[in-house]
Design an enzyme around this catalytic site. Structure first.
Site, mmCIF file in Angstrom:
data_model
loop_
_atom_site.group_PDB
_atom_site.id
_atom_site.type_symbol
_atom_site.label_atom_id
_atom_site.label_comp_id
_atom_site.label_asym_id
_atom_site.label_seq_id
_atom_site.Cartn_x
_atom_site.Cartn_y
_atom_site.Cartn_z
ATOM 1 N N LYS A 205 0.984 -1.145 -0.012
ATOM 2 C CA LYS A 205 -0.254 -0.099 0.113
ATOM 3 C C LYS A 205 0.978 1.091 0.131
ATOM 4 C CE LYS A 205 -3.552 2.478 2.592
ATOM 5 N NZ LYS A 205 -4.502 2.571 3.656
ATOM 6 N N LYS A 258 -2.066 -1.721 -3.866
ATOM 7 C CA LYS A 258 -2.905 -0.407 -4.083
ATOM 8 C C LYS A 258 -2.182 0.856 -4.037
ATOM 9 C CE LYS A 258 -5.835 2.012 -0.773
ATOM 10 N NZ LYS A 258 -6.167 2.098 0.710
HETATM 11 C C1 PBG Z 1 -7.675 3.403 5.557
HETATM 12 C C2 PBG Z 1 -7.731 3.391 3.805
HETATM 13 C C3 PBG Z 1 -7.365 4.575 3.078
HETATM 14 C C4 PBG Z 1 -8.022 3.777 1.746
HETATM 15 C C5 PBG Z 1 -8.330 2.594 1.990
HETATM 16 N N1 PBG Z 1 -8.164 2.312 3.359
HETATM 17 C C6 PBG Z 1 -6.803 5.672 3.114
HETATM 18 C C7 PBG Z 1 -5.566 6.006 3.467
HETATM 19 O O1 PBG Z 1 -4.848 5.198 3.354
HETATM 20 O O2 PBG Z 1 -5.298 7.271 3.326
HETATM 21 C C8 PBG Z 1 -8.114 4.502 0.503
HETATM 22 C C9 PBG Z 1 -9.055 4.154 -0.516
HETATM 23 C C10 PBG Z 1 -9.421 4.738 -1.481
HETATM 24 O O3 PBG Z 1 -8.716 6.096 -1.869
HETATM 25 O O4 PBG Z 1 -10.400 4.483 -2.374
HETATM 26 N N2 PBG Z 1 -6.214 3.548 5.822
#
Ligand code: PBG
Length: 338
Positions: A205, A258
């Site tokens: 991520k 992601k």
């Molecule tokens: C929580 C989380 C996020 C997303 C999914 N889980 C935001 C982040 O990490 O700031 C982003 C999902 C999206 O942009 O569709 N940590």
């Protein structure tokens, strides 16, 4: 000179004529290598404890925050389109320094999961396991002196995951990017008798600017600083493979890359290297860009969305998490699904 070249071209046979198989739609269907279907998709939903009705998210046209009482209609729509899974995000009624509502027995996600499972027991319910929507500072873990603590946060993430599992979640999805979070959650689930709850790890991520619209949707933007000390640095490919390998080792049942679109190379590499089921998150910014260009008439929204989702599948994803899932259901119903 020109005609001489033409004659040479005429004499030398053209070895490959791929156009033969592109002549008809039916021929193209026969040789198509990647087929997208609603069965590939997981649909994220936002449930807000403070609402009594749905509220549109401005930065994500077509997506709303839901109240608990909107869930039934929403779930009926999802299951009638044969979308096999939802990913639940919660917006709590209150935030504090330790994210108490993330692991409260009657927290918003816990309530939503119970409600969905009561209504549609066969629908896969996955939950996002993180603290950022629940902490007043907006970071994904505990904070001390401007630092995001790792090991101290693990207990709370594990507690959150167990509370989701006890509410009936089939899959928990740790997304906080704390080291060791998958192992901590697997151990806690097993100790608490939740052996059949699966873990979908947000393994690779990245600290991406494509999450912008989501942070409006989930009100989860950090109040100070950013997430670059825990989410991955976008230029790193080898490190992404290490993160995935580590999570598999720690007990992840599904791993994830992601965002998806700017990271298709990593999806392909992960698919080649690992046999664990692979998810790709087609994130909010990737969704909103297409919506915005579509609204301006600059792009054919539906075709672009289909091309994008097909590309994510072609890159090697088994599961695509996407805000387009409900629309995709319509493409296939109308028989326009490629
Ligand atoms: C929580 C989380 C996020 C997303 C999914 N889980 C935001 C982040 O990490 O700031 C982003 C999902 C999206 O942009 O569709 N940590």
């Amino acid at each position: 000179m020109k005609s001489e070249l033409f004659e040479v071209a005429q004499r030398s046979p053209i070895a490959e004529r791929p156009r033969r198989l592109r002549r008809l739609q039916s021929l193209r269907m026969l040789v198509r290598e990647t087929r997208l279907s609603t069965a590939d998709l997981m649909y994220p939903i936002f449930v807000d404890q403070r609402l009594t009705g749905r509220q549109e998210i401005e930065a994500m046209p077509g997506i709303s925050r839901l109240s608990l009482s909107d869930l039934k209609t929403e779930i009926d729509e999802i299951t009638s389109g044969n979308i096999p899974a939802v990913l639940v995000f919660g917006l709590p009624k209150r935030k504090d320094a330790v994210g108490s509502e993330a692991y409260a027995e009657n927290g918003i996600v816990q309530q939503a999961v119970r409600e969905i499972k009561r209504h549609a027991p066969g629908l896969v319910v996955a939950t996002d396991v993180c603290l950022c929507q629940y902490t007043d500072h907006g970071h994904c873990g505990l904070v001390q002196g401007g630092e995001i603590l790792n090991d101290e946060s693990l207990k709370l993430l594990a507690r959150t995951a167990v509370s989701h599992a006890k509410a009936g979640a089939d899959i928990v999805g740790p997304s906080a990017m704390m080291d060791g979070q998958v192992r901590a959650i697997r151990n806690a689930l097993d100790e608490q008798g939740c052996r059949s709850t699966a873990i979908m790890a947000y393994s690779a991520k990245f600290a991406s600017s494509f999450y912008g619209p989501f942070r409006e949707a989930a009100e989860s933007a950090p109040v100070w600083g950013d997430r670059r000390t825990y989410q991955m640095d976008p230029p790193n490919r080898r490190e992404a493979m290490r993160e995935i390998a580590t999570d598999i080792n720690e007990g992840a049942d599904i791993v994830m890359v992601k965002p998806a679109l700017s990271y298709l190379d990593l999806i392909r590499e992960a698919r080649n290297r690992f046999d664990t089921p692979l998810a790709a998150y087609n994130v909010s910014g990737e969704y909103s860009m297409i919506k915005a260009a579509g609204q301006k008439g600059w792009l054919d929204e539906e075709r672009v969305a289909r091309e994008v989702l097909t590309a994510i599948k072609r890159a090697g994803a088994d599961i695509i998490i996407t805000y387009f899932a409900k629309e995709a259901k319509r493409w296939f119903e109308e028989g326009t699904g490629q």
